[in-house]
Design a protein around this motif. Structure first.
Motif, short mmCIF file in Angstrom:
data_model
loop_
_atom_site.label_atom_id
_atom_site.label_comp_id
_atom_site.label_asym_id
_atom_site.label_seq_id
_atom_site.Cartn_x
_atom_site.Cartn_y
_atom_site.Cartn_z
N ALA A 1 4.36 12.29 3.58
CA ALA A 1 3.18 11.60 4.12
C ALA A 1 2.71 12.20 5.43
O ALA A 1 1.51 12.17 5.76
CB ALA A 1 3.48 10.11 4.30
N SER B 1 -4.30 2.36 10.12
CA SER B 1 -3.16 2.33 11.06
C SER B 1 -3.68 2.25 12.49
O SER B 1 -3.16 1.49 13.31
CB SER B 1 -2.30 3.59 10.89
OG SER B 1 -1.67 3.60 9.63
N LYS C 1 0.81 -1.22 0.00
CA LYS C 1 0.00 0.00 0.00
C LYS C 1 0.85 1.28 0.00
O LYS C 1 0.31 2.38 -0.06
CB LYS C 1 -0.90 0.01 1.24
CG LYS C 1 -1.88 -1.15 1.34
CD LYS C 1 -3.03 -0.99 0.38
CE LYS C 1 -4.08 -2.07 0.57
NZ LYS C 1 -5.23 -1.91 -0.35
N THR D 1 -0.39 14.74 6.11
CA THR D 1 -1.79 14.34 6.25
C THR D 1 -2.05 13.57 7.55
O THR D 1 -3.16 13.09 7.77
CB THR D 1 -2.20 13.45 5.06
OG1 THR D 1 -1.38 12.26 5.04
CG2 THR D 1 -2.05 14.20 3.74
N ASN E 1 -3.40 4.40 5.76
CA ASN E 1 -4.05 5.65 6.18
C ASN E 1 -4.28 5.68 7.68
O ASN E 1 -4.09 4.67 8.37
CB ASN E 1 -5.35 5.87 5.40
CG ASN E 1 -6.38 4.77 5.66
OD1 ASN E 1 -6.55 4.31 6.78
ND2 ASN E 1 -7.07 4.36 4.60
N ASP E 2 -4.73 6.80 8.17
CA ASP E 2 -4.91 7.00 9.61
C ASP E 2 -5.88 5.98 10.20
O ASP E 2 -5.61 5.39 11.26
CB ASP E 2 -5.42 8.43 9.87
CG ASP E 2 -5.51 8.75 11.35
OD1 ASP E 2 -4.52 9.27 11.91
OD2 ASP E 2 -6.57 8.46 11.97
N HIS E 3 -6.98 5.73 9.51
CA HIS E 3 -8.00 4.82 10.03
C HIS E 3 -7.47 3.39 10.17
O HIS E 3 -7.63 2.77 11.22
CB HIS E 3 -9.22 4.84 9.10
CG HIS E 3 -10.28 3.85 9.46
ND1 HIS E 3 -11.17 4.06 10.50
CD2 HIS E 3 -10.58 2.62 8.94
CE1 HIS E 3 -11.98 3.01 10.59
NE2 HIS E 3 -11.64 2.12 9.65
#
Length: 481
Positions: free
Chosen positions: A409, A283, A275, A412, A279-281
């Motif tokens: 990165a 992770s 990937k 964000t 992303n935050d979610h």
């Protein structure tokens, strides 16, 4: 079944065999021959007129069926590949044969896949004297004997075209498991995919060679027998949804074989590299589960000591999936307030106190918190916080706790996530937070993520401790970075 029911293959002439081959050569063969069924104590002289698969009759061997289609069924019904009649079986035996008695299959005729036999009969199909059970399956292996309706009524011998990789392994393994392809290699041994022959459940089998060197070499020996059995002892005692469970263990003089849960989603490192970054979610979802695993271990008095993405396995290829912490080869039981003095772990993820003392100092379970910080950094950015490419040796960077959120990165990523990473990557273990503090951090207090994680972990929200109770200590003061 009486021995006199065996076919008299000595009477079959070469011309008969030639004529039979001529008839069969005109039939297309869709796939490679992946197995063979030999008649045993059963009349099969007329087999060639009924079966879709090649049969060879010679002077020197009994008739056999080459299995070259994905599925092969046998029974009284006309739709079977092998139709059993009074020409093959005596009446008192035939009346106990079902319309479809059993089916043998190999997915896509792929020699790397196991061969399954499924019992569809009323009176039973037996493999090596063991009943399979109606509508149940088991895995066939080379030289297995198939009996119909009674364990003594031995009808066929199965021959596998692929002698799988387990042929040189101990009988304790091959009698219980079908050994398939290699899943990977590690510092401690080879990991293979295996199937339980009776339940057909997949497992990952870790094979570790015991080192037979002198006692003096044990300190730095990753294959030290004591260390190997320490891993087994730890894993057998663990039971948590986010910790790999050991199913079985076979201990031999020169090796130990650990049969573990199979996680078909691969490891976290592969997911991150595929990937580029998470992303935050996602992770947060993965990290929350990891923290629960570490909390469970720490509450049990266990320090993992080698936490890294390679040792975190995913249950499926789904984006949101359960994960489990694995590989306790560098773990050790420790009593409360005790310390560990062994230098171990992977350099990029190892805590500074381990490097600073070269393994001769004292360090505690806070080393896992440091490793968690590195893992979270890697998940969110797809990069490592410490690396030789950053100007100075990674070891020096780790000792000083020098890292930067410089990759694009990070633009964000929320400040709360960065704050948590900064807290965990504190050089002084005395001020580095505990796992309870990490779980209670504001970044992890995301009810959507918590609900999804608990659903994956199958934790009852009503019976679980409230996340409000995770604030067991105040945030630690730290120097400005």
């Amino acid at each position: 079944m009486a021995r006199e029911n065996c076919p008299d293959t000595q009477g079959a002439t070469q011309s008969q065999a030639s004529n039979l081959w001529t008839q069969l050569e005109s039939q297309p063969i869709e796939n490679v021959v992946w197995g063979r069924l030999y008649g045993k104590n059963i009349k099969v002289k007329t087999l060639g007129t009924r079966v879709k698969h090649k049969i060879l009759i010679t002077n020197s061997s009994p008739p056999y069926v080459d299995l070259c289609h994905e599925k092969f069924a046998a029974g009284r019904g006309e739709g079977n590949d092998l139709v059993l009649t009074l020409k093959e079986l005596p009446e008192k035996m035939l009346c106990r044969i079902s319309k479809v008695h059993f089916q043998i299959r190999r997915e896509n005729c792929d020699l790397s896949k196991p061969v399954y036999i499924q019992d569809f009969s009323r009176n039973g199909t037996f493999v090596n004297g063991e009943l399979i059970g109606t509508n149940k399956c088991r895995i066939l292996q080379n030289d297995d004997i198939i009996a119909l309706s009674h364990p003594n009524c031995q009808a066929f011998v199965f021959k596998d075209s692929n002698l799988n990789e387990g042929q040189d392994l101990p009988k304790e393994i091959t009698s219980s498991y079908y050994v398939s392809k290699k899943l990977g290699f590690g510092a401690c041994g080879i990991v293979r995919l295996v199937y339980d022959r009776r339940t057909c459940i997949k497992y990952a089998m870790k094979h570790v060679m015991k080192n037979m060197l002198a006692e003096s070499t044990k300190v730095n020996n990753l294959n030290d027998p004591e260390r190997v059995m320490n891993e087994a002892k730890i894993m057998k005692a663990l039971a948590h949804p986010c910790v790999i469970k050991m199913h079985d263990i076979v201990d031999k003089p020169d090796s130990v074989y650990m049969v573990l849960e199979f996680m078909k989603g691969g490891d976290l490192l592969k997911r991150i590299t595929t990937k580029k970054r998470l992303n935050d979610h996602i992770s947060k979802l993965f990290f929350y589960q990891m923290c629960h695993a570490v909390k469970y271990l720490h509450d049990k008095g266990i320090t993992h000591r080698d936490l890294k993405p390679d040792n975190v396995l995913l249950e499926s290829a789904d984006e949101e999936t359960l994960l489990k912490v694995s590989d306790f080869g560098l773990s050790k039981f420790v009593q409360k307030n005790s310390v560990m003095r062994t230098l171990c772990g992977t350099p990029q993820y190892v805590a500074p106190e381990v490097l600073l003392t070269q393994g001769r100092g004292a360090y505690t379970k806070k080393v896992d918190i440091w490793s968690l910080g590195v893992v979270l950094f890697t998940c969110l950015s797809g990069t490592l916080p410490f690396h030789d490419d950053y100007g100075s040796p990674a070891i020096d960077q780790i000792k000083k706790g020098k890292f930067k959120f410089s990759h694009p990165a990070w633009k964000t990523v929320s400040q709360r996530a960065k704050s948590l990473i900064t807290d965990m990557l504190t050089v002084d273990p005395n001020t580095r937070p505990s796992i309870d503090y990490v779980l209670g951090h504001s970044w992890l207090r995301d009810q959507i993520v918590i609900s999804k994680a608990k659903a994956l972990m199958k934790i009852d929200p009503l019976g679980d401790v409230s996340d409000d109770e995770n604030f067991l200590e105040p945030p630690q003061k730290r120097a400005k970075r």
